[in-house]
Scaffold this active site. Structure first.
Site, mmCIF file in Angstrom:
data_model
loop_
_atom_site.group_PDB
_atom_site.id
_atom_site.type_symbol
_atom_site.label_atom_id
_atom_site.label_comp_id
_atom_site.label_asym_id
_atom_site.label_seq_id
_atom_site.Cartn_x
_atom_site.Cartn_y
_atom_site.Cartn_z
ATOM 1 N N CYS A 66 0.885 -1.171 0.000
ATOM 2 C CA CYS A 66 0.000 0.000 0.000
ATOM 3 C C CYS A 66 0.923 1.222 0.000
ATOM 4 O O CYS A 66 2.108 1.089 -0.299
ATOM 5 C CB CYS A 66 -0.982 -0.024 1.165
ATOM 6 S SG CYS A 66 -0.254 0.018 2.803
HETATM 7 C C1 RB5 Z 1 -3.909 5.281 0.646
HETATM 8 O O1 RB5 Z 1 -3.954 6.626 0.365
HETATM 9 C C2 RB5 Z 1 -3.009 4.966 1.806
HETATM 10 O O2 RB5 Z 1 -3.574 5.401 2.992
HETATM 11 C C3 RB5 Z 1 -2.739 3.490 1.840
HETATM 12 O O3 RB5 Z 1 -2.190 3.086 0.630
HETATM 13 C C4 RB5 Z 1 -1.759 2.994 2.876
HETATM 14 O O4 RB5 Z 1 -0.617 3.788 2.900
HETATM 15 C C5 RB5 Z 1 -2.273 2.756 4.205
HETATM 16 O O5 RB5 Z 1 -1.524 2.333 5.103
#
Ligand code: RB5
Length: 147
Positions: A66
């Site tokens: 993420c």
């Molecule tokens: C998305 O914007 C972001 O919050 C997600 O990808 C991640 O970093 C969450 O931990």
């Protein structure tokens, strides 16, 4: 070895780079999405199916990405049998497997560059759990928390 990969919009670009990289190393890759960049998508929608695939042994190891790697690791560890960690350094990428039987590597697509990510992935995938008694004992204590 079959490697499962998943990413939300924050990790999409890095996932698209590591997918062919894994194939070039000879791994079979199962991609759990996202399959397009959608800034409104949510990491659990991709990470949880990947986490369940680890538990069902549909995949042997998993890589979840993420933006920071934080949300992916938090979500994945809600699934019993998943041992996921956000990794930013080479030592932890292999030691996490050797000592803690880590089965999911979490990366931050907005944090870790793709060359560094590739090195972390190689260290993770080449590592094997030692099975040492002290590590089994510790993992058993973790496993009891899943019941
Ligand atoms: C998305 O914007 C972001 O919050 C997600 O990808 C991640 O970093 C969450 O931990």
């Amino acid at each position: 070895m079959t490697i499962g990969i998943a990413a939300d919009h924050g990790g999409y670009e890095l996932k698209e780079i590591i997918h062919p990289f894994l194939i070039s190393l000879g791994y079979t890759v199962k991609d759990f999405g996202a399959f397009q960049l959608d800034n409104n998508d949510d990491y659990p929608d991709f990470v949880i199916p990947l986490a369940k695939a680890i538990v069902s042994k549909e995949v042997d190891r998993a890589i979840a990405i993420c933006g920071s790697g934080v949300g992916a690791s938090i979500a994945a560890n809600k699934i019993s049998g998943v041992r996921a960690a956000l990794i930013n350094d080479h030592f932890s990428a292999h030691q996490g497997v050797e000592d803690d039987d880590m089965n999911m590597l979490c990366l931050g697509g907005r944090v870790t560059g793709y060359m560094a990510a590739q090195e972390l992935i190689v260290a993770f995938l080449n590592a094997r759990f030692t099975g040492a008694e002290r590590h089994l004992r510790r993992l058993q204590k973790v496993h009891l928390l899943e019941k």
